[in-house]
Design a protein around this motif. Structure first.
Motif, short mmCIF file in Angstrom:
data_model
loop_
_atom_site.label_atom_id
_atom_site.label_comp_id
_atom_site.label_asym_id
_atom_site.label_seq_id
_atom_site.Cartn_x
_atom_site.Cartn_y
_atom_site.Cartn_z
N ILE A 24 4.47 55.22 63.35
CA ILE A 24 4.19 53.95 64.06
C ILE A 24 5.54 52.92 64.32
N PHE A 25 5.73 53.03 65.49
CA PHE A 25 7.02 52.02 65.75
C PHE A 25 6.89 51.06 66.56
N SER A 26 5.92 50.16 66.36
CA SER A 26 5.57 49.05 66.89
C SER A 26 5.18 47.93 65.99
N TYR A 27 5.90 46.99 65.72
CA TYR A 27 5.74 45.80 64.51
C TYR A 27 4.35 45.46 64.42
N PRO A 28 3.76 45.19 65.52
CA PRO A 28 2.34 44.62 65.23
C PRO A 28 1.32 45.75 64.78
N LEU A 29 1.52 46.83 65.37
CA LEU A 29 0.61 47.95 64.83
C LEU A 29 0.70 48.45 63.57
N LEU A 30 2.10 48.22 62.90
CA LEU A 30 2.57 48.61 61.67
C LEU A 30 1.89 47.52 60.85
N MET A 31 2.00 46.23 61.19
CA MET A 31 1.29 45.29 60.32
C MET A 31 -0.17 45.39 60.39
N GLU A 32 -0.70 45.76 61.55
CA GLU A 32 -2.08 46.03 61.54
C GLU A 32 -2.75 47.07 60.43
N LYS A 33 -1.81 48.19 60.43
CA LYS A 33 -2.04 49.14 59.39
C LYS A 33 -1.98 48.57 58.08
N ALA A 34 -1.08 47.87 57.91
CA ALA A 34 -0.75 47.38 56.44
C ALA A 34 -1.74 46.20 55.94
N LEU A 35 -2.17 45.26 56.83
CA LEU A 35 -2.90 43.92 56.74
C LEU A 35 -4.01 44.05 57.47
N GLY A 36 -4.52 44.85 58.46
CA GLY A 36 -5.54 44.65 59.08
C GLY A 36 -5.14 43.69 60.30
N THR A 37 -6.31 43.30 61.10
CA THR A 37 -6.20 42.52 62.11
C THR A 37 -5.34 41.18 61.92
N LYS A 38 -5.82 40.58 61.00
CA LYS A 38 -4.78 39.38 60.59
C LYS A 38 -3.39 39.54 60.65
N GLY A 39 -2.86 40.79 59.88
CA GLY A 39 -1.59 41.23 60.12
C GLY A 39 -1.05 41.41 61.53
N LEU A 40 -2.00 41.98 62.25
CA LEU A 40 -1.62 42.22 63.87
C LEU A 40 -1.20 40.77 64.53
N TRP A 41 -2.14 39.91 64.22
CA TRP A 41 -2.02 38.57 65.01
C TRP A 41 -0.89 37.90 64.36
N ILE A 42 -0.70 37.81 63.10
CA ILE A 42 0.45 37.17 62.29
C ILE A 42 1.87 37.89 62.85
N SER A 43 1.75 38.78 63.15
CA SER A 43 3.08 39.77 63.40
C SER A 43 3.27 39.15 65.02
N ARG A 44 2.16 39.35 65.81
CA ARG A 44 2.22 39.01 67.42
C ARG A 44 2.89 37.74 67.48
N ILE A 45 2.39 36.71 66.67
CA ILE A 45 3.00 35.30 66.91
C ILE A 45 4.41 35.31 66.35
N CYS A 46 4.77 35.63 65.09
CA CYS A 46 5.98 35.53 64.43
C CYS A 46 6.96 36.42 65.49
N LEU A 47 6.79 37.46 66.09
CA LEU A 47 7.54 37.96 66.93
C LEU A 47 7.75 37.21 67.92
N GLY A 48 6.81 36.69 68.69
CA GLY A 48 7.08 35.62 69.66
C GLY A 48 8.01 34.46 69.50
N LEU A 49 7.55 33.75 68.37
CA LEU A 49 8.28 32.63 67.88
C LEU A 49 9.67 33.01 67.55
N ALA A 50 9.97 34.11 66.64
CA ALA A 50 11.16 34.46 66.38
C ALA A 50 12.17 34.76 67.57
N HIS A 51 11.73 35.09 68.68
CA HIS A 51 12.58 35.55 70.04
C HIS A 51 12.58 34.24 70.92
#
Lengths: 92, 166
Positions: free
Chosen positions: A64-91
């Motif tokens: 898996i080479f996508s941060y949100p998908l990797l987070m989803e695999k690790a933490l579930g749907t919550k991880g997916l959304w946290i990753s999306r939001i953090c990625l957006g805010l970080a940049h």
């Protein structure tokens, strides 16, 4: 698409990490001093390398080479959304 | 993405130009004053904590690592390559910043070190102008991950093959 060889990958990673903040760093060295500043850089380098190695190992093992998908695999749907939001805010 | 890649190369070339120019001027200053600048201290007790935070900020490129991992021929070698690349950069950062601190000492009071260079020098003026152009290229590069995340929020499916982050 042609994949990158070792040298090209090395420079791609360098390019990824090299930013304009290199021109801001000398001022921070004034804040830190000539002894403490390189030490702080070494500590940051250690932790950053540790994180980078772990991240690439996990991505390779999972294929898996996508941060949100990797987070989803690790933490579930919550991880997916946290990753999306953090990625957006970080940049932002 | 090919256009972004050219812009990215231009941006890195401009950073390199800034570093090289500053290095040349720093060496000149050291030669003129025959030693370090004023108040060249090992630990600045009044503000060292700011440096610790900034040291971590210097290695913020982890966001680009997975897209590189996706495009590399031998992903199993990537951890070693990454450590080697970050170590090289760390060495350059430390050498460059130590040199600047040695040259200007406490007198280095500008946030961007290129502001310490003589403003009436034509080469410095051209370099600063190129830096301004560089910003035009940098903004789209910076905003792409945010834009992609926003697209997903609006309903575009997440994929594992497209370059979604830098």
């Amino acid at each position: 698409m042609v994949k990158m060889g070792t040298t090209k990958t090395f420079f791609a990673v360098m390019k990824a990490y090299c930013a304009i903040n290199v021109l801001l760093l000398p001022r921070s060295f004034v804040n830190g001093g000539y002894l403490l500043s390189p030490l702080a850089m070494m500590v940051a380098f250690f932790f950053e390398s540790l994180c980078a190695v772990r991240l690439t190992n996990v991505a390779n093992s999972q294929g898996i080479f996508s941060y949100p998908l990797l987070m989803e695999k690790a933490l579930g749907t919550k991880g997916l959304w946290i990753s999306r939001i953090c990625l957006g805010l970080a940049h932002w | 993405m090919e256009n972004f890649s050219k812009g990215f190369i231009f941006a890195v070339a401009m950073i390199l130009l800034g570093v090289l120019t500053t290095t040349v001027f720093a060496f000149r200053i050291i030669e003129e004053q025959d030693g370090p600048g004023p108040d060249y201290v090992p630990i600045n007790m009044g503000s060292f904590y700011a440096m610790i935070g900034f040291a971590f900020f210097m290695f913020e490129g982890i966001g680009c690592l997975l897209p590189v991992a996706r495009e590399t021929e031998r992903p199993e070698q990537l951890p070693i390559i990454t450590v080697a690349a970050i170590a090289t950069l760390c060495l350059v950062y430390v050498l460059f910043s130590t040199l600047c601190y040695y040259a200007w000492g406490e007198g280095l009071d500008q946030p961007v070190v290129t502001e310490m260079l003589p403003a009436d020098n034509t080469f410095v003026q051209v370099m600063k102008l190129l830096f301004c152009i560089n910003l035009v290229f940098s903004y789209p590069l910076t905003i792409v991950p945010t834009f992609n995340s926003f697209e997903v929020l609006l309903g575009k499916p997440e994929t594992n093959t497209e370059e979604q982050e830098f």
